[in-house]
Design an enzyme around this catalytic site. Sequence first.
Site, PDB file in Angstrom:
ATOM      1  N   LYS A   1      -1.250  25.716  26.797  1.00  8.36           N
ATOM      2  CA  LYS A   1      -1.941  26.990  26.671  1.00  8.36           C
ATOM      3  C   LYS A   1      -1.669  27.604  25.293  1.00  8.36           C
ATOM      4  CE  LYS A   1      -2.797  31.035  29.531  1.00  8.36           C
ATOM      5  NZ  LYS A   1      -2.386  31.781  30.702  1.00  8.36           N
TER       6      LYS A   1
ATOM      7  N   ARG B   1      -5.372  43.449  39.568  1.00 11.03           N
ATOM      8  CA  ARG B   1      -5.962  44.544  38.806  1.00 11.03           C
ATOM      9  C   ARG B   1      -7.344  44.919  39.310  1.00 11.03           C
ATOM     10  NH1 ARG B   1      -4.748  41.549  33.333  1.00 11.03           N
ATOM     11  NH2 ARG B   1      -5.015  39.932  34.903  1.00 11.03           N
TER      12      ARG B   1
ATOM     13  N   HIS C   1       2.613  44.788  33.646  1.00  9.55           N
ATOM     14  CA  HIS C   1       3.616  43.866  34.203  1.00  9.55           C
ATOM     15  C   HIS C   1       4.884  44.640  34.579  1.00  9.55           C
ATOM     16  CE1 HIS C   1       1.654  40.623  31.479  1.00  9.55           C
ATOM     17  NE2 HIS C   1       1.338  40.310  32.703  1.00  9.55           N
TER      18      HIS C   1
ATOM     19  N   SER D   1      -2.716  41.027  28.791  1.00 10.30           N
ATOM     20  CA  SER D   1      -2.081  40.506  27.572  1.00 10.30           C
ATOM     21  C   SER D   1      -3.136  40.105  26.543  1.00 10.30           C
ATOM     22  CB  SER D   1      -1.217  39.292  27.920  1.00 10.30           C
ATOM     23  OG  SER D   1      -0.203  39.649  28.809  1.00 10.30           O
TER      24      SER D   1
HETATM   25  P1  ADP Z   1      -0.993  34.392  34.404  1.00  3.12           P
HETATM   26  O1  ADP Z   1      -1.316  33.606  33.181  1.00  3.12           O
HETATM   27  O2  ADP Z   1      -0.193  33.666  35.428  1.00  3.12           O
HETATM   28  O3  ADP Z   1      -2.150  35.173  35.008  1.00  3.12           O
HETATM   29  P2  ADP Z   1      -0.072  36.887  33.317  1.00  3.12           P
HETATM   30  O4  ADP Z   1       1.130  37.075  32.473  1.00  3.12           O
HETATM   31  O5  ADP Z   1      -1.396  37.165  32.672  1.00  3.12           O
HETATM   32  O6  ADP Z   1       0.056  35.432  33.868  1.00  3.12           O
HETATM   33  O7  ADP Z   1       0.030  37.754  34.629  1.00  3.12           O
HETATM   34  C1  ADP Z   1       1.032  37.604  35.572  1.00  3.12           C
HETATM   35  C2  ADP Z   1       0.694  38.399  36.820  1.00  3.12           C
HETATM   36  O8  ADP Z   1       0.654  39.787  36.517  1.00  3.12           O
HETATM   37  C3  ADP Z   1      -0.681  38.078  37.419  1.00  3.12           C
HETATM   38  O9  ADP Z   1      -0.575  38.177  38.825  1.00  3.12           O
HETATM   39  C4  ADP Z   1      -1.553  39.181  36.892  1.00  3.12           C
HETATM   40  O10 ADP Z   1      -2.657  39.441  37.749  1.00  3.12           O
HETATM   41  C5  ADP Z   1      -0.580  40.335  36.893  1.00  3.12           C
HETATM   42  N1  ADP Z   1      -0.951  41.377  35.926  1.00  3.12           N
HETATM   43  C6  ADP Z   1      -1.301  41.232  34.645  1.00  3.12           C
HETATM   44  N2  ADP Z   1      -1.582  42.422  34.067  1.00  3.12           N
HETATM   45  C7  ADP Z   1      -1.402  43.362  35.038  1.00  3.12           C
HETATM   46  C8  ADP Z   1      -1.571  44.792  35.108  1.00  3.12           C
HETATM   47  N3  ADP Z   1      -2.003  45.483  34.041  1.00  3.12           N
HETATM   48  N4  ADP Z   1      -1.303  45.409  36.264  1.00  3.12           N
HETATM   49  C9  ADP Z   1      -0.906  44.690  37.352  1.00  3.12           C
HETATM   50  N5  ADP Z   1      -0.748  43.351  37.365  1.00  3.12           N
HETATM   51  C10 ADP Z   1      -0.991  42.692  36.229  1.00  3.12           C
END
Ligand code: ADP
Length: 162
Positions: free
Chosen positions: A42, A91, A18, A129
């Site tokens: 959630k 990803r 992130h 996450s």
């Molecule tokens: P959501 O529940 O909306 O998917 P996340 O917190 O899991 O929220 O992710 C937010 C955004 O960040 C999403 O677009 C996700 O694809 C992206 N994301 C999560 N992990 C990574 C990573 N390791 N590298 C790049 N983008 C990521």
Amino acid sequence: MEKIAVYPGSFDPVTNGHLDIIKRASKLFDRLIVAVLHNSSKDSLFTFEERVNLLKEVVKDIDNVEVDCFTGLLIDYCNNKKVNAIIRGLRAVSDFEYELQMAQMNRQLNRDIETVILTTSTKYSFISSSLIKEVGKHKGDISQFVPNNVSKQVYKKLHGRE
Ligand code: ADP
């Protein structure tokens, strides 16, 4: 007019993946708002206040980045904040279908707001996450995948100590 982007997500918790997207997106826009989804349905490890606070610590040295939260429709939040673009991270192929569908729905709801999808830096492509929580649960070393303060707080939450 300044160009504003919003990077929405659950951030439960924020990872180095992130953070990489945040740093890169912050260079493309005048202002970047990292918006934590306040979603009561959630199951999350951290409360939304904790997720916001962890993010605030992580981005405190990046001038044009702020942290906020939202409930309800992202597009409504974007309209209120006069946002020009939504940032998402990609990803792997497995992310693609969901991200494409969301981008198209959001575009249908408001044609003036573009979704900008940044591809992950390869070194972070396997970080999520949910995997961080899984590895942390079994006391694996997560310090290389998340910022320092996050790694401590994950351990504290899961095991009662840093
Ligand atoms: P959501 O529940 O909306 O998917 P996340 O917190 O899991 O929220 O992710 C937010 C955004 O960040 C999403 O677009 C996700 O694809 C992206 N994301 C999560 N992990 C990574 C990573 N390791 N590298 C790049 N983008 C990521």
